[in-house]
Design a protein around this motif. Structure first.
Motif, PDB file in Angstrom:
ATOM      1  N   LEU A  59       1.645 -18.751 -10.738  1.00 50.44           N
ATOM      2  CA  LEU A  59       0.468 -17.915 -10.492  1.00 50.44           C
ATOM      3  C   LEU A  59      -0.052 -17.305 -11.789  1.00 50.44           C
ATOM      4  O   LEU A  59      -1.247 -17.325 -12.061  1.00 50.44           O
ATOM      5  CB  LEU A  59       0.800 -16.788  -9.508  1.00 50.44           C
ATOM      6  N   THR A 117       2.595 -16.294 -14.859  1.00 48.42           N
ATOM      7  CA  THR A 117       3.460 -16.245 -16.040  1.00 48.42           C
ATOM      8  C   THR A 117       3.701 -17.629 -16.640  1.00 48.42           C
ATOM      9  O   THR A 117       3.334 -18.655 -16.076  1.00 48.42           O
ATOM     10  CB  THR A 117       4.842 -15.644 -15.677  1.00 48.42           C
ATOM     11  N   ARG A 149       6.946 -18.214 -17.789  1.00 49.35           N
ATOM     12  CA  ARG A 149       8.401 -18.130 -17.954  1.00 49.35           C
ATOM     13  C   ARG A 149       9.099 -19.471 -17.752  1.00 49.35           C
ATOM     14  O   ARG A 149      10.009 -19.831 -18.479  1.00 49.35           O
ATOM     15  CB  ARG A 149       8.991 -17.140 -16.941  1.00 49.35           C
ATOM     16  N   CYS A 162      -2.485 -20.577  -4.591  1.00 52.19           N
ATOM     17  CA  CYS A 162      -1.189 -20.781  -3.952  1.00 52.19           C
ATOM     18  C   CYS A 162      -0.652 -22.202  -4.071  1.00 52.19           C
ATOM     19  O   CYS A 162       0.365 -22.523  -3.475  1.00 52.19           O
ATOM     20  CB  CYS A 162      -1.318 -20.403  -2.484  1.00 52.19           C
ATOM     21  N   ASN A 188       5.997 -22.407  -2.798  1.00 50.88           N
ATOM     22  CA  ASN A 188       5.248 -22.205  -1.555  1.00 50.88           C
ATOM     23  C   ASN A 188       5.551 -23.394  -0.655  1.00 50.88           C
ATOM     24  O   ASN A 188       5.343 -24.535  -1.053  1.00 50.88           O
ATOM     25  CB  ASN A 188       3.745 -22.146  -1.893  1.00 50.88           C
ATOM     26  N   VAL A 243       2.477 -15.789  -1.489  1.00 49.73           N
ATOM     27  CA  VAL A 243       1.158 -15.801  -2.117  1.00 49.73           C
ATOM     28  C   VAL A 243       0.048 -15.422  -1.135  1.00 49.73           C
ATOM     29  O   VAL A 243      -0.631 -14.404  -1.273  1.00 49.73           O
ATOM     30  CB  VAL A 243       0.839 -17.187  -2.730  1.00 49.73           C
ATOM     31  N   LYS A 252      11.076 -13.131  -9.616  1.00 47.22           N
ATOM     32  CA  LYS A 252      10.065 -13.288  -8.565  1.00 47.22           C
ATOM     33  C   LYS A 252       9.013 -12.175  -8.524  1.00 47.22           C
ATOM     34  O   LYS A 252       7.834 -12.461  -8.358  1.00 47.22           O
ATOM     35  CB  LYS A 252      10.723 -13.489  -7.189  1.00 47.22           C
ATOM     36  N   SER A 264       7.722 -10.533 -10.997  1.00 45.50           N
ATOM     37  CA  SER A 264       6.751 -10.804 -12.066  1.00 45.50           C
ATOM     38  C   SER A 264       5.954 -12.067 -11.801  1.00 45.50           C
ATOM     39  O   SER A 264       4.782 -12.167 -12.176  1.00 45.50           O
ATOM     40  CB  SER A 264       7.474 -10.963 -13.402  1.00 45.50           C
ATOM     41  N   LYS A 265       6.579 -13.048 -11.169  1.00 48.01           N
ATOM     42  CA  LYS A 265       5.878 -14.312 -10.926  1.00 48.01           C
ATOM     43  C   LYS A 265       4.931 -14.228  -9.734  1.00 48.01           C
ATOM     44  O   LYS A 265       3.972 -14.995  -9.646  1.00 48.01           O
ATOM     45  CB  LYS A 265       6.889 -15.449 -10.731  1.00 48.01           C
ATOM     46  N   TYR A 266       5.221 -13.343  -8.787  1.00 46.83           N
ATOM     47  CA  TYR A 266       4.389 -13.195  -7.582  1.00 46.83           C
ATOM     48  C   TYR A 266       4.018 -11.720  -7.438  1.00 46.83           C
ATOM     49  O   TYR A 266       4.413 -11.064  -6.466  1.00 46.83           O
ATOM     50  CB  TYR A 266       5.153 -13.702  -6.352  1.00 46.83           C
TER      51      TYR A 266
END
Lengths: 219, 219
Positions: free
Chosen positions: A65, A67, A69, A90, A119, B121, B145, B147-149
């Motif tokens: 979404l 980052t 990382r 998504c 997802n 999401v 998670k 930070s990513k979502y």
């Protein structure tokens, strides 16, 4: 005012996916679309597979979404990585993948992973031009996930049941889970893996080697 | 030909959500929208909370793509349950909730949980008329998670860090995870729970009791 409708968007996605697949075929690179819940262990699976695949040229398109990382981790493992930030969307679509692969040395690659956004629902309808799909299920998610999210497990040529090292600590029956998956998709390959104990990684990597340069088909 | 655009759909969703909230307020029932990845343990958390909450009237609207498995489990635990099958849609919307709550004795309820489709999401943008959101994170998903979502963790009045019994078997640092959550959302309540060892369930249930009949506010 031009109004773009959802079915037009899906058709445009499929058209671009076909172009992506032609490009992949021309470059003789096998392409895998990896789909799972957040935190199933896709990135770690690729990191831990890198050593076994060191004789191959591997690329990874990482969808997130926001980052970068995961792409940083993939690069550290010695693979070619490109990050696609979907800005909150998504799923990856085929246009995002088309732009991303311009940043990779496609003509040198044997295998390209597309690590989709975490997802289990939305990525199902979006062909990215891949040759095959891999569904990754962490056993911590429970045995009911294939039945509850059948779309992804129905389309997967291969299913990885991951984090099997946690089996003694969970109320999870592996045979029941495999039966649920096979009821949805009789033909899927199944690998049972742990990136901690390395269980199943040899079999998984052997299969990956067997499909390199074969446009997703076993040699 | 009438074309319904996405922004119209979102506005219609928000309008219906406001109507839902008015209905909930009129009936003096506190409503929680629970959002998480698939397999974070939302349903088990509700099952295991039922005994502590036996003096209260609790309803649950369960969102799933196709199955009714979770609602069956919730009913067995003695709560009022209604299943919403989204037929493949990746989130609940406020119209689905409006239809579902017609099947519940709203005027008798103290607390209503809406267990969203497992997805980190898409549910973020859809107000269901709830008073507060609870994000559930299983520690098996990894510390990255939030930070990513970020959308889901930013909006959550409360965050549950679940499956903490698995901590000894995972490469997971709880303090780092809590810091990541607080960087995104300084004001969120945090509960650390295990439905296996029951760690943290008393605190979680005490908080639930404190918001019953308060339209989502602590008494």
């Amino acid at each position: 005012m031009k109004v773009i409708m959802e079915k037009d968007l899906l058709r445009a996605n499929t058209d671009q996916a076909e172009q992506n697949r032609e490009l992949f075929n021309k470059n003789n690179v096998s392409v895998i679309n990896m789909i799972s819940s957040p935190g199933s262990g896709k990135t770690t699976l690729l990191e831990k597979s890198a050593d076994s695949l060191r004789d191959y040229n591997i690329g990874v398109v990482v969808g997130d979404l926001y980052t970068a990382r995961d792409a940083e981790r993939i690069e550290k493992a010695g693979l070619h990585a490109v990050q696609v930030n979907t800005e909150g969307m998504c799923h990856l679509n085929s246009s995002m993948v088309a732009r991303a692969v311009k940043e990779l040395p496609l003509e040198q690659l044997d295998l390209l992973f597309i690590e989709n956004v975490g997802n289990l629902v939305c990525p199902v309808n979006f062909d990215l031009g891949e040759h095959t799909r891999v569904a990754v299920l962490s056993i911590t998610e429970g045995i009911d996930k294939p039945s509850k999210y059948p779309g992804i497990f129905r389309d997967a040529g291969t299913t990885v049941i991951n984090k099997i090292d946690l089996l003694p600590h969970l109320d999870f029956d592996l045979d029941t889970c495999i039966n649920e998956i096979k009821q949805i998709n009789t033909g899927t390959n199944i690998f049972v893996t742990s990136t901690t104990t390395k269980e199943g990684l040899d079999e998984w990597c052997s299969w990956l080697k067997s499909i390199t340069k074969g446009n997703g088909q076993e040699a």
